[in-house]
Scaffold this motif. Structure first.
Motif, short mmCIF file in Angstrom:
data_model
loop_
_atom_site.label_atom_id
_atom_site.label_comp_id
_atom_site.label_asym_id
_atom_site.label_seq_id
_atom_site.Cartn_x
_atom_site.Cartn_y
_atom_site.Cartn_z
N ILE A 31 0.66 5.14 -7.50
CA ILE A 31 1.41 4.05 -6.86
C ILE A 31 2.85 4.07 -7.35
N ARG A 70 -0.12 -1.94 -1.57
CA ARG A 70 -0.52 -0.53 -1.58
C ARG A 70 -1.64 -0.33 -0.57
N GLN A 74 -4.58 4.50 -1.39
CA GLN A 74 -4.00 4.57 -2.74
C GLN A 74 -4.91 3.87 -3.74
N ARG A 75 -5.40 2.70 -3.39
CA ARG A 75 -6.27 1.96 -4.31
C ARG A 75 -7.57 2.72 -4.55
N GLU A 102 -5.51 -6.70 -6.21
CA GLU A 102 -4.12 -6.96 -5.87
C GLU A 102 -3.71 -8.38 -6.24
#
Length: 116
Positions: A31, A70, A74-75, A102
């Motif tokens: 990230i 994000r 990505q996570r 998040e």
């Protein structure tokens, strides 16, 4: 910004500093952040139970808190990479969980307090 919380069985042999460095680097690769912005808190617990308690497995639960925005990809990548890093470091049977959550950019605040 990332905050990493690692809850684990107190008797687990885990190189805290080495794991934190590795996770901070992984986060910076996945990230838009820097290693210097990452903060990890280890919280060993004397009491834990997996299943009916007879298996003797350790527990490691990792939560990575990042600012919202994000992508799911990505996570998911960050979750998979941190899980793999943790599995590579453990020599004992363990129940492991890794979650990326998040924080709302509108309501989250973080400061470096200088003290008095």
């Amino acid at each position: 910004m990332p905050q990493i919380l690692v809850d684990h069985s107190a008797d687990l042999d885990l190189d805290h500093a080495g794991f934190a460095r590795e996770v901070h680097q992984l986060i910076a690769e996945v990230i838009d952040t820097t290693v210097a912005d990452c903060k990890t808190l280890f919280r060993p617990s004397e009491r834990h139970t997996v299943g009916d308690g007879t298996g003797g497995r350790a527990v490691v639960l990792v939560e990575i808190k990042i600012l919202a925005g994000r992508s799911t990809g990505q996570r998911a990548e960050l979750t998979a990479r941190v899980l793999a890093a943790l599995q590579a470091r453990l020599d004992v049977p363990a129940a492991i969980g890794v979650e990326v959550t998040e924080l709302d950019r509108e309501t989250y605040r973080f400061v470096h307090h200088p003290g008095r």
